[in-house]
Design a protein around this motif. Structure first.
Motif, PDB file in Angstrom:
ATOM      1  N   LYS A 187       0.867  -1.181   0.000  1.00  0.00           N
ATOM      2  CA  LYS A 187       0.000   0.000   0.000  1.00  0.00           C
ATOM      3  C   LYS A 187       0.898   1.222   0.000  1.00  0.00           C
ATOM      4  N   VAL A 188       0.999   1.868  -1.152  1.00  0.00           N
ATOM      5  CA  VAL A 188       1.938   2.971  -1.297  1.00  0.00           C
ATOM      6  C   VAL A 188       1.472   3.876  -2.428  1.00  0.00           C
ATOM      7  N   ASP A 189       1.815   5.161  -2.341  1.00  0.00           N
ATOM      8  CA  ASP A 189       1.551   6.101  -3.431  1.00  0.00           C
ATOM      9  C   ASP A 189       2.778   6.181  -4.333  1.00  0.00           C
ATOM     10  N   ALA A 190       2.540   6.297  -5.625  1.00  0.00           N
ATOM     11  CA  ALA A 190       3.612   6.408  -6.602  1.00  0.00           C
ATOM     12  C   ALA A 190       3.491   7.728  -7.338  1.00  0.00           C
ATOM     13  N   ASN A 191       4.643   8.384  -7.593  1.00  0.00           N
ATOM     14  CA  ASN A 191       4.638   9.678  -8.265  1.00  0.00           C
ATOM     15  C   ASN A 191       4.996   9.564  -9.742  1.00  0.00           C
ATOM     16  N   SER A 192       4.966   8.339 -10.278  1.00  0.00           N
ATOM     17  CA  SER A 192       5.200   8.119 -11.707  1.00  0.00           C
ATOM     18  C   SER A 192       4.468   6.847 -12.117  1.00  0.00           C
ATOM     19  N   VAL A 193       4.416   6.611 -13.428  1.00  0.00           N
ATOM     20  CA  VAL A 193       3.779   5.390 -13.932  1.00  0.00           C
ATOM     21  C   VAL A 193       4.768   4.233 -13.998  1.00  0.00           C
ATOM     22  N   LEU A 194       5.951   4.396 -13.420  1.00  0.00           N
ATOM     23  CA  LEU A 194       6.957   3.340 -13.526  1.00  0.00           C
ATOM     24  C   LEU A 194       6.542   2.003 -12.927  1.00  0.00           C
ATOM     25  N   PRO A 195       5.615   1.928 -11.955  1.00  0.00           N
ATOM     26  CA  PRO A 195       5.142   0.592 -11.581  1.00  0.00           C
ATOM     27  C   PRO A 195       4.621  -0.207 -12.770  1.00  0.00           C
ATOM     28  N   GLU A 196       4.155   0.502 -13.823  1.00  0.00           N
ATOM     29  CA  GLU A 196       3.773  -0.209 -15.049  1.00  0.00           C
ATOM     30  C   GLU A 196       4.974  -0.934 -15.651  1.00  0.00           C
ATOM     31  N   ALA A 197       6.150  -0.298 -15.609  1.00  0.00           N
ATOM     32  CA  ALA A 197       7.352  -0.905 -16.182  1.00  0.00           C
ATOM     33  C   ALA A 197       7.780  -2.144 -15.408  1.00  0.00           C
ATOM     34  N   ALA A 198       7.357  -2.246 -14.150  1.00  0.00           N
ATOM     35  CA  ALA A 198       7.668  -3.446 -13.373  1.00  0.00           C
ATOM     36  C   ALA A 198       6.946  -4.673 -13.912  1.00  0.00           C
ATOM     37  N   CYS A 199       5.937  -4.454 -14.746  1.00  0.00           N
ATOM     38  CA  CYS A 199       5.078  -5.534 -15.242  1.00  0.00           C
ATOM     39  C   CYS A 199       5.554  -5.958 -16.628  1.00  0.00           C
ATOM     40  N   THR A 200       6.427  -6.954 -16.690  1.00  0.00           N
ATOM     41  CA  THR A 200       7.031  -7.355 -17.959  1.00  0.00           C
ATOM     42  C   THR A 200       6.317  -8.578 -18.517  1.00  0.00           C
ATOM     43  N   SER A 201       5.991  -8.507 -19.806  1.00  0.00           N
ATOM     44  CA  SER A 201       5.044  -9.463 -20.375  1.00  0.00           C
ATOM     45  C   SER A 201       5.560 -10.134 -21.633  1.00  0.00           C
ATOM     46  N   LEU A 202       4.846 -11.179 -22.009  1.00  0.00           N
ATOM     47  CA  LEU A 202       4.945 -11.822 -23.317  1.00  0.00           C
ATOM     48  C   LEU A 202       3.676 -11.458 -24.070  1.00  0.00           C
ATOM     49  N   GLN A 203       3.836 -10.841 -25.239  1.00  0.00           N
ATOM     50  CA  GLN A 203       2.676 -10.426 -26.034  1.00  0.00           C
ATOM     51  C   GLN A 203       2.644 -11.244 -27.314  1.00  0.00           C
ATOM     52  N   LEU A 204       1.510 -11.900 -27.555  1.00  0.00           N
ATOM     53  CA  LEU A 204       1.348 -12.786 -28.704  1.00  0.00           C
ATOM     54  C   LEU A 204       0.406 -12.155 -29.709  1.00  0.00           C
ATOM     55  N   HIS A 205       0.772 -12.200 -30.983  1.00  0.00           N
ATOM     56  CA  HIS A 205      -0.012 -11.571 -32.042  1.00  0.00           C
ATOM     57  C   HIS A 205      -0.591 -12.634 -32.979  1.00  0.00           C
ATOM     58  N   LEU A 206      -1.841 -12.448 -33.335  1.00  0.00           N
ATOM     59  CA  LEU A 206      -2.529 -13.346 -34.259  1.00  0.00           C
ATOM     60  C   LEU A 206      -3.259 -12.521 -35.302  1.00  0.00           C
ATOM     61  N   ARG A 207      -2.910 -12.694 -36.557  1.00  0.00           N
ATOM     62  CA  ARG A 207      -3.599 -12.009 -37.649  1.00  0.00           C
ATOM     63  C   ARG A 207      -4.880 -12.759 -37.968  1.00  0.00           C
ATOM     64  N   VAL A 208      -5.985 -12.020 -38.014  1.00  0.00           N
ATOM     65  CA  VAL A 208      -7.302 -12.635 -38.117  1.00  0.00           C
ATOM     66  C   VAL A 208      -8.120 -11.924 -39.195  1.00  0.00           C
ATOM     67  N   ALA A 209      -8.815 -12.697 -40.012  1.00  0.00           N
ATOM     68  CA  ALA A 209      -9.725 -12.123 -41.001  1.00  0.00           C
ATOM     69  C   ALA A 209     -10.904 -11.458 -40.289  1.00  0.00           C
ATOM     70  N   PRO A 210     -11.462 -10.383 -40.842  1.00  0.00           N
ATOM     71  CA  PRO A 210     -12.548  -9.662 -40.155  1.00  0.00           C
ATOM     72  C   PRO A 210     -13.718 -10.549 -39.754  1.00  0.00           C
ATOM     73  N   ASP A 211     -14.143 -11.453 -40.630  1.00  0.00           N
ATOM     74  CA  ASP A 211     -15.295 -12.293 -40.318  1.00  0.00           C
ATOM     75  C   ASP A 211     -15.024 -13.264 -39.179  1.00  0.00           C
ATOM     76  N   GLU A 212     -13.741 -13.526 -38.907  1.00  0.00           N
ATOM     77  CA  GLU A 212     -13.380 -14.468 -37.852  1.00  0.00           C
ATOM     78  C   GLU A 212     -12.941 -13.771 -36.564  1.00  0.00           C
ATOM     79  N   PHE A 213     -12.883 -12.439 -36.604  1.00  0.00           N
ATOM     80  CA  PHE A 213     -12.282 -11.726 -35.479  1.00  0.00           C
ATOM     81  C   PHE A 213     -13.084 -11.906 -34.193  1.00  0.00           C
ATOM     82  N   ALA A 214     -14.392 -11.737 -34.261  1.00  0.00           N
ATOM     83  CA  ALA A 214     -15.206 -11.794 -33.043  1.00  0.00           C
ATOM     84  C   ALA A 214     -15.069 -13.143 -32.355  1.00  0.00           C
TER      85      ALA A 214
END
Length: 502
Positions: A187-214
């Protein structure tokens, strides 16, 4: 990293014009969908396995290395490695590889080789790359504004979020108790958005045709809870034992533009699971334009309708910029290559690491299960409330493999049993439909199976190691450093996390 910005200040007129241009872009996108501008997309989709991996940088003593610009200069490969928000972060853009035959083996070899070369080149900076959802040795002192990477986009993003909030960001999270311990709380206050940088991720991309997107987006939402439970790898922040995948709630809090009063009114957060199943990709872009004010209102001179009238494919710059500041866990992406527009789903729920093989396994499970669910005769989302899918995400993030998840026809089940009995067979069928060889499917899905059988994830291993070191008399800071040192050795050796000795 997102689209770059050039402006360092934005005016009220910039915001008004930006809103107009976003709406013009949305109209242009609707026209493109209606007129079949995406007709060259394949159907069903045959994706390349594309990913972005965010890394932390540490010194030999396992403390954060605030040296990303020097590190990137030494790596000298702008096409692969780029800056991220924090000076202790870099991002790797993995060149896409085919998701058929045994093409994933070459992608895996290339990823290992790139990391080996990068680590060798940055050794002189007393820095090394770590794939982990949250760096366990990050302290609050590392999250001040002075540690934001020098880049106009990051500086503006920080300024605009705080201008919208009008106050510091509050991080408030009660953890899951370590074995034999009481629950801990950050429980702490932060004076920047750097806590976002603490969250390191794997991002996966999938190309999808419009009719199949939903169908694919809805299926991705259904999968999110199981994905996070299986891959949890972010149990510590600022010395506190929090959720198994603390990255999920911390990222949401660190980029929240709403003061308490707007939360009480039900204003939507910028880190958003969503609120309903969709029938078209247009639903998502329309929601983004209707509900969220601009953070980076940089306006171009291009009229997207005029571009279409002239037979050209518009970049939809304002739509892409706006979309990049709304952090859906499954984000819709509009882009173009060689004058051809396409749509992608960017899956953002997974943490980085622990190893290259674990990363490939997480990707294979996602792509396979996604295709299997999207092409099922009776869609799972037609039998599951949207709120249940969101609750699964939170349960998976909080408890990891100990989570109880809801699934139609099953009810509530442990994450391990749900994956073993229901989702792994679906993933295998989906990967086979893509054309991935039996050898490749077995290599990656056996890692997922091993995690379920041993019930060991990156998060559970980290938590057990810290308990062991503290029981031996180390302080929390010493225990985290000792654990991380062993983590890095295991990561380099490369065996999947479910085989790591406790």
């Amino acid at each position: 990293m997102g689209r770059e910005v050039t402006s360092r200040t934005f005016t009220r007129e910039d915001r008004r014009l930006f809103r107009q241009k976003v709406l013009m872009c949305v109209d242009a996108l609707e026209r493109m969908l209606r007129e079949g501008a995406f007709a060259d997309d394949v159907d069903p989709p045959r994706p390349m396995l594309g990913m972005e991996i965010e890394f932390n940088l540490v010194h030999s003593d396992m403390t954060p290395a605030m040296s990303n610009l020097a590190v990137l200069e030494s790596i000298d490969d702008d096409a692969v490695f780029q800056t991220e928000l924090g000076q202790f972060n870099v991002e790797m853009n993995v060149r896409p590889g085919p998701l058929n035959g045994e093409g994933t083996f070459e992608l895996e070899r290339t990823l290992r080789a790139s990391l080996h070369v990068a680590d060798a080149r940055i050794h002189g900076h007393d820095a090394q790359l770590v794939m982990v959802g949250m760096l366990p040795t990050l302290e609050l002192e590392h999250l001040g504004r002075e540690w934001i990477t020098a880049n106009p986009r990051y500086e503006q993003l920080n300024d605009q979020i705080f201008a919208a909030r009008g106050e510091d960001i509050e991080l408030d999270l009660e953890g899951v108790p370590l074995e034999g311990r009481s629950a801990e709380q950050l429980k702490v206050d932060a004076n920047s958005v750097l806590p976002e940088a603490a969250c390191t991720s794997l991002q996966l991309h999938l190309r999808v045709a419009p009719d199949e997107f939903a169908a694919h987006w809805n299926a991705a939402q259904c999968l999110a809870g199981a994905q996070v439970a299986l891959a949890a790898n972010a149990p510590f922040m600022a010395g506190k034992a929090l959720w198994h995948e603390s990255r999920i709630p911390i990222f949401a809090q660190a980029t929240d533009t709403r003061p308490l009063e707007l939360k009480n009114q039900g204003v939507r957060p910028r880190v958003w699971f969503g609120e309903r199943w969709i029938t078209s990709v247009f639903d998502l872009f329309e929601e983004n334009s209707r509900y969220f004010p601009a953070l980076l209102p940089e306006v171009s001179d291009v009229d997207p309708s005029a571009e279409l009238d002239a037979g050209r494919v518009p970049d939809l710059n304002e739509l892409q910029m706006h979309n990049g500041t709304i952090y859906r866990w499954n984000r819709p992406v509009y882009d173009s290559d060689d004058g051809k527009p396409h749509l992608r789903i960017e899956n953002r729920v997974l943490p980085a690491g622990p190893t290259v093989l674990d990363t490939m396994a997480n990707a294979a499970f996602y792509y396979g299960a996604l295709r299997g669910l999207a092409e099922s005769d009776r869609p799972v989302w037609s039998r599951m409330s949207f709120n249940a899918a969101e609750e699964n995400l939170h349960a998976g993030a909080k408890y990891g493999m100990d989570a109880e998840l809801y699934w139609p026809g099953v009810g509530f089940a442990g994450a391990d049993e749900l994956v073993l009995r229901r989702l792994l067979p679906i993933a295998d069928e989906g990967l086979a439909a893509f054309g991935l060889s039996a050898k490749a499917r077995d290599r990656y899905l056996s890692v997922i199976e091993g995690r379920c059988v041993t019930r060991q994830t990156g998060a559970s291993w980290q938590r057990a190691q810290v308990v062991r070191h503290e029981n031996a008399g180390l302080s929390r800071r010493e225990a985290l450093a000792a654990m991380l040192r062993q983590y890095v050795e295991n990561m380099r050796e490369g065996s999947p996390v479910h085989t790591w000795p406790v």
